[in-house]
Design a protein around this motif. Structure first.
Motif, PDB file in Angstrom:
ATOM      1  N   VAL A  31       0.825  -1.217   0.000  1.00  0.00           N
ATOM      2  CA  VAL A  31       0.000   0.000   0.000  1.00  0.00           C
ATOM      3  C   VAL A  31       0.862   1.272   0.000  1.00  0.00           C
ATOM      4  O   VAL A  31       2.097   1.209   0.000  1.00  0.00           O
ATOM      5  CB  VAL A  31      -1.002   0.015   1.190  1.00  0.00           C
ATOM      6  CG1 VAL A  31      -1.957  -1.164   1.106  1.00  0.00           C
ATOM      7  CG2 VAL A  31      -0.288   0.055   2.525  1.00  0.00           C
ATOM      8  N   LYS A  37      -1.016   1.300   7.519  1.00  0.00           N
ATOM      9  CA  LYS A  37       0.100   0.343   7.439  1.00  0.00           C
ATOM     10  C   LYS A  37       1.412   1.038   7.076  1.00  0.00           C
ATOM     11  O   LYS A  37       2.451   0.746   7.653  1.00  0.00           O
ATOM     12  CB  LYS A  37      -0.227  -0.747   6.406  1.00  0.00           C
ATOM     13  CG  LYS A  37       0.913  -1.734   6.182  1.00  0.00           C
ATOM     14  CD  LYS A  37       0.457  -3.070   5.596  1.00  0.00           C
ATOM     15  CE  LYS A  37      -0.138  -3.004   4.204  1.00  0.00           C
ATOM     16  NZ  LYS A  37      -0.494  -4.347   3.694  1.00  0.00           N
ATOM     17  N   ASP A  69       1.158  -8.874  -4.089  1.00  0.00           N
ATOM     18  CA  ASP A  69       0.473  -9.685  -3.084  1.00  0.00           C
ATOM     19  C   ASP A  69       1.096 -11.050  -2.756  1.00  0.00           C
ATOM     20  O   ASP A  69       1.763 -11.230  -1.772  1.00  0.00           O
ATOM     21  CB  ASP A  69      -0.965  -9.907  -3.520  1.00  0.00           C
ATOM     22  CG  ASP A  69      -1.706  -8.586  -3.712  1.00  0.00           C
ATOM     23  OD1 ASP A  69      -1.081  -7.529  -3.623  1.00  0.00           O
ATOM     24  OD2 ASP A  69      -2.912  -8.617  -3.937  1.00  0.00           O
ATOM     25  N   SER A  87      -2.512  -8.370   4.386  1.00  0.00           N
ATOM     26  CA  SER A  87      -3.833  -8.491   4.998  1.00  0.00           C
ATOM     27  C   SER A  87      -4.001  -9.979   5.296  1.00  0.00           C
ATOM     28  O   SER A  87      -3.510 -10.835   4.552  1.00  0.00           O
ATOM     29  CB  SER A  87      -4.917  -7.972   4.062  1.00  0.00           C
ATOM     30  OG  SER A  87      -5.084  -8.850   2.991  1.00  0.00           O
ATOM     31  N   LYS A  90      -4.629 -12.992   2.983  1.00  0.00           N
ATOM     32  CA  LYS A  90      -3.626 -13.498   2.043  1.00  0.00           C
ATOM     33  C   LYS A  90      -2.952 -14.785   2.521  1.00  0.00           C
ATOM     34  O   LYS A  90      -2.161 -15.393   1.798  1.00  0.00           O
ATOM     35  CB  LYS A  90      -2.639 -12.392   1.699  1.00  0.00           C
ATOM     36  CG  LYS A  90      -3.342 -11.383   0.786  1.00  0.00           C
ATOM     37  CD  LYS A  90      -2.573 -10.172   0.380  1.00  0.00           C
ATOM     38  CE  LYS A  90      -3.467  -9.286  -0.494  1.00  0.00           C
ATOM     39  NZ  LYS A  90      -3.106  -7.909  -0.535  1.00  0.00           N
ATOM     40  N   ASN A 143      -6.483  -2.038   9.802  1.00  0.00           N
ATOM     41  CA  ASN A 143      -6.768  -1.019   8.800  1.00  0.00           C
ATOM     42  C   ASN A 143      -8.166  -0.548   9.137  1.00  0.00           C
ATOM     43  O   ASN A 143      -8.313   0.319   9.989  1.00  0.00           O
ATOM     44  CB  ASN A 143      -6.619  -1.527   7.366  1.00  0.00           C
ATOM     45  CG  ASN A 143      -6.786  -0.420   6.336  1.00  0.00           C
ATOM     46  OD1 ASN A 143      -7.406   0.598   6.622  1.00  0.00           O
ATOM     47  ND2 ASN A 143      -6.251  -0.588   5.158  1.00  0.00           N
ATOM     48  N   ARG A 166     -13.419  -6.634  -8.252  1.00  0.00           N
ATOM     49  CA  ARG A 166     -12.069  -7.093  -7.877  1.00  0.00           C
ATOM     50  C   ARG A 166     -12.048  -7.502  -6.411  1.00  0.00           C
ATOM     51  O   ARG A 166     -12.585  -6.799  -5.547  1.00  0.00           O
ATOM     52  CB  ARG A 166     -11.055  -5.970  -8.092  1.00  0.00           C
ATOM     53  CG  ARG A 166      -9.629  -6.344  -7.676  1.00  0.00           C
ATOM     54  CD  ARG A 166      -9.294  -5.988  -6.238  1.00  0.00           C
ATOM     55  NE  ARG A 166      -8.025  -6.564  -5.809  1.00  0.00           N
ATOM     56  CZ  ARG A 166      -7.465  -6.359  -4.614  1.00  0.00           C
ATOM     57  NH1 ARG A 166      -8.051  -5.582  -3.738  1.00  0.00           N
ATOM     58  NH2 ARG A 166      -6.338  -6.944  -4.293  1.00  0.00           N
ATOM     59  N   PHE A 189      -3.315  -6.054  -5.766  1.00  0.00           N
ATOM     60  CA  PHE A 189      -3.680  -4.699  -5.340  1.00  0.00           C
ATOM     61  C   PHE A 189      -3.122  -3.636  -6.297  1.00  0.00           C
ATOM     62  O   PHE A 189      -3.816  -2.677  -6.650  1.00  0.00           O
ATOM     63  CB  PHE A 189      -3.122  -4.497  -3.924  1.00  0.00           C
ATOM     64  CG  PHE A 189      -3.482  -3.192  -3.295  1.00  0.00           C
ATOM     65  CD1 PHE A 189      -4.788  -2.908  -2.943  1.00  0.00           C
ATOM     66  CD2 PHE A 189      -2.506  -2.251  -3.021  1.00  0.00           C
ATOM     67  CE1 PHE A 189      -5.125  -1.706  -2.337  1.00  0.00           C
ATOM     68  CE2 PHE A 189      -2.817  -1.047  -2.413  1.00  0.00           C
ATOM     69  CZ  PHE A 189      -4.132  -0.775  -2.066  1.00  0.00           C
ATOM     70  N   ASN A 206     -12.827  -1.831  -0.585  1.00  0.00           N
ATOM     71  CA  ASN A 206     -11.612  -1.585   0.186  1.00  0.00           C
ATOM     72  C   ASN A 206     -11.911  -0.575   1.282  1.00  0.00           C
ATOM     73  O   ASN A 206     -13.030  -0.070   1.386  1.00  0.00           O
ATOM     74  CB  ASN A 206     -10.442  -1.141  -0.701  1.00  0.00           C
ATOM     75  CG  ASN A 206      -9.161  -1.904  -0.334  1.00  0.00           C
ATOM     76  OD1 ASN A 206      -8.789  -1.957   0.836  1.00  0.00           O
ATOM     77  ND2 ASN A 206      -8.526  -2.517  -1.323  1.00  0.00           N
ATOM     78  N   ASN A 210      -7.273   2.985   1.682  1.00  0.00           N
ATOM     79  CA  ASN A 210      -6.752   2.388   0.447  1.00  0.00           C
ATOM     80  C   ASN A 210      -7.420   2.993  -0.791  1.00  0.00           C
ATOM     81  O   ASN A 210      -6.763   3.235  -1.801  1.00  0.00           O
ATOM     82  CB  ASN A 210      -6.959   0.866   0.451  1.00  0.00           C
ATOM     83  CG  ASN A 210      -5.846   0.134   1.203  1.00  0.00           C
ATOM     84  OD1 ASN A 210      -4.778   0.697   1.466  1.00  0.00           O
ATOM     85  ND2 ASN A 210      -6.089  -1.113   1.549  1.00  0.00           N
ATOM     86  N   ILE A 231     -10.604  -5.155   6.803  1.00  0.00           N
ATOM     87  CA  ILE A 231      -9.236  -5.482   6.359  1.00  0.00           C
ATOM     88  C   ILE A 231      -8.267  -5.140   7.488  1.00  0.00           C
ATOM     89  O   ILE A 231      -8.259  -4.021   8.006  1.00  0.00           O
ATOM     90  CB  ILE A 231      -8.811  -4.688   5.099  1.00  0.00           C
ATOM     91  CG1 ILE A 231      -9.602  -5.160   3.874  1.00  0.00           C
ATOM     92  CG2 ILE A 231      -7.310  -4.872   4.832  1.00  0.00           C
ATOM     93  CD1 ILE A 231      -9.128  -4.580   2.550  1.00  0.00           C
ATOM     94  N   TYR A 233      -4.153  -6.536   9.193  1.00  0.00           N
ATOM     95  CA  TYR A 233      -2.877  -7.121   8.795  1.00  0.00           C
ATOM     96  C   TYR A 233      -2.237  -7.962   9.893  1.00  0.00           C
ATOM     97  O   TYR A 233      -2.440  -7.702  11.081  1.00  0.00           O
ATOM     98  CB  TYR A 233      -1.885  -6.010   8.438  1.00  0.00           C
ATOM     99  CG  TYR A 233      -2.455  -5.026   7.452  1.00  0.00           C
ATOM    100  CD1 TYR A 233      -2.744  -5.422   6.150  1.00  0.00           C
ATOM    101  CD2 TYR A 233      -2.744  -3.710   7.818  1.00  0.00           C
ATOM    102  CE1 TYR A 233      -3.287  -4.537   5.234  1.00  0.00           C
ATOM    103  CE2 TYR A 233      -3.283  -2.819   6.908  1.00  0.00           C
ATOM    104  CZ  TYR A 233      -3.552  -3.237   5.611  1.00  0.00           C
ATOM    105  OH  TYR A 233      -4.088  -2.370   4.715  1.00  0.00           O
TER     106      TYR A 233
HETATM  107  C1  LMR Z   1      -5.922  -5.455  -0.929  1.00  0.00           C
HETATM  108  O1  LMR Z   1      -5.283  -6.253  -1.629  1.00  0.00           O
HETATM  109  O2  LMR Z   1      -6.953  -4.899  -1.286  1.00  0.00           O
HETATM  110  C2  LMR Z   1      -5.392  -5.106   0.453  1.00  0.00           C
HETATM  111  O3  LMR Z   1      -5.084  -6.277   1.108  1.00  0.00           O
HETATM  112  C3  LMR Z   1      -4.190  -4.269   0.350  1.00  0.00           C
HETATM  113  C4  LMR Z   1      -3.635  -3.981   1.719  1.00  0.00           C
HETATM  114  O4  LMR Z   1      -2.573  -4.498   2.028  1.00  0.00           O
HETATM  115  O5  LMR Z   1      -4.291  -3.214   2.442  1.00  0.00           O
END
Ligand code: LMR
Length: 331
Positions: A31, A37, A69, A87, A90, A143, A166, A189, A206, A210, A231, A233
């Motif tokens: 980001v 973050k 990502d 996040s 993932k 976040n 998306r 992202f 989002n 973001n 969201i 992390y």
């Molecule tokens: C995203 O891919 O939309 C988020 O995870 C990006 C992030 O790290 O906030």
């Protein structure tokens, strides 16, 4: 003779130089710097370098500069970077599917419930599951709650029909969008802005921080303030790297992480509120506020995702998150 002396000096100097060379921590993230973050990573850098008297150097790489990502997790596992803050969704694609419970629509009624989960036994046991992947969890960073954007106003569940949305790679997010008749599309992202601009996808979800920092609002006609999901992390490191650190350095870094976490989590909500205000002020996208009835209709339409995904994320895990919500009065 001269060569001999030079070799002697070099032999003496090499171990000295090695002893002085800082331990480098490459901290990669996807980001912008001006996000909860991004600011948390910067604060960790400052504290870590200060408290180790420069024995540690933290290099922060924002904006997918090093990896996108999924690639970033592989890079951490291989030791090419030492720290990330993906996040938590993932972790699903690398086999720690339980983390996708965080993606369930409306699972966290507020941040207090979220903190009870991440700071309590559930958060610790989820960290435990990362260890077999060579990953050590150091902290959870906030976040915030997600909103929806698109080129048509999304008010009723039926408005999602046929919309290409998306998502980050997560089976729960896929199910969430399928539940309302949309077509989810997994995408890194860093590719979202262009995909929205060129119409490869119609919309996305989002957090305001973001959305604003990626200029999503400049290529989307509508933003629905939905707070339908969350969201957050996990700040992680490579297990081998972390255990190879001198004990005093590790202790100093743990302290730096504790304080950076307190800071990041304290600013997250405000950062998102400011970002939403800036999006509104830009006038580039129209803001849609949901009525209570519309919000209930979203909840109802997305509810089947819980049953559908309980086999993937774990029925007990969902129940233990709901128990934390019930403990503070939510039904
Ligand atoms: C995203 O891919 O939309 C988020 O995870 C990006 C992030 O790290 O906030």
């Amino acid at each position: 003779m001269r060569i001999w002396i030079a070799a002697f000096v070099l032999a003496l100097a090499t171990p000295w130089a090695a002893a002085q060379a800082p331990i480098v921590i490459k901290f990669s993230h996807v980001v912008a710097t001006d996000t909860p973050k991004g600011k948390g990573a910067q604060r960790f850098k400052e504290l870590a370098e200060q408290r180790t008297n420069g024995r540690v150097k933290v290099e922060v790489y924002p904006n997918s500069q090093l990896y996108k990502d999924k690639e970033e997790l592989e890079a951490l596992q291989l030791g090419s970077v030492q720290m990330l803050a993906p996040s938590v969704s993932k972790f699903g694609p690398i086999g720690v599917k339980e983390y996708e419970a965080f993606d369930l629509p409306f699972i966290f009624p507020d941040r207090a419930v979220l903190a009870r989960v991440t700071e309590g036994p559930v958060g610790a046991s989820l960290f435990q599951k990362l260890e077999s992947k060579g990953i050590k969890g150091l902290a959870y960073w906030d976040n915030g709650f997600k909103d929806m954007t698109s080129n048509k106003p999304l008010r009723e569940p039926a408005d999602f029909k046929g919309q290409k949305m998306r998502i980050q790679s997560s089976k729960v997010l896929e199910a969430q969008f399928r539940a309302v008749g949309a077509i989810p599309q997994v995408m890194a992202f860093s590719e979202v802005y262009q995909a929205l601009q060129t119409g490869v996808v119609d919309g996305t979800e989002n957090t305001p921080s973001n959305i604003f920092s990626q200029k999503t609002h400049e290529v989307q006609k509508y933003l629905t303030v939905s707070n339908h999901g969350y969201i957050g992390y996990a700040v992680i490191t490579n297990v081998k790297f972390w255990s190879s650190l001198p004990a005093d350095v590790r202790t100093a870094l743990e302290g730096a992480m504790r304080d950076a976490t307190r800071y990041a989590n304290a600013i997250a909500q405000q950062e998102n509120e400011q970002a939403l205000a800036a999006i509104k002020a830009s006038g580039k996208t129209q803001i849609v506020e949901l009525t209570d009835a519309q919000k209930s209709a979203w909840r109802k339409a997305m509810q089947p995702v819980y049953k559908e995904m309980e086999g993937r994320v774990g029925k007990e895990l969902i129940a233990s998150i709901q128990k934390e919500a019930a403990a503070v009065g939510y039904k």
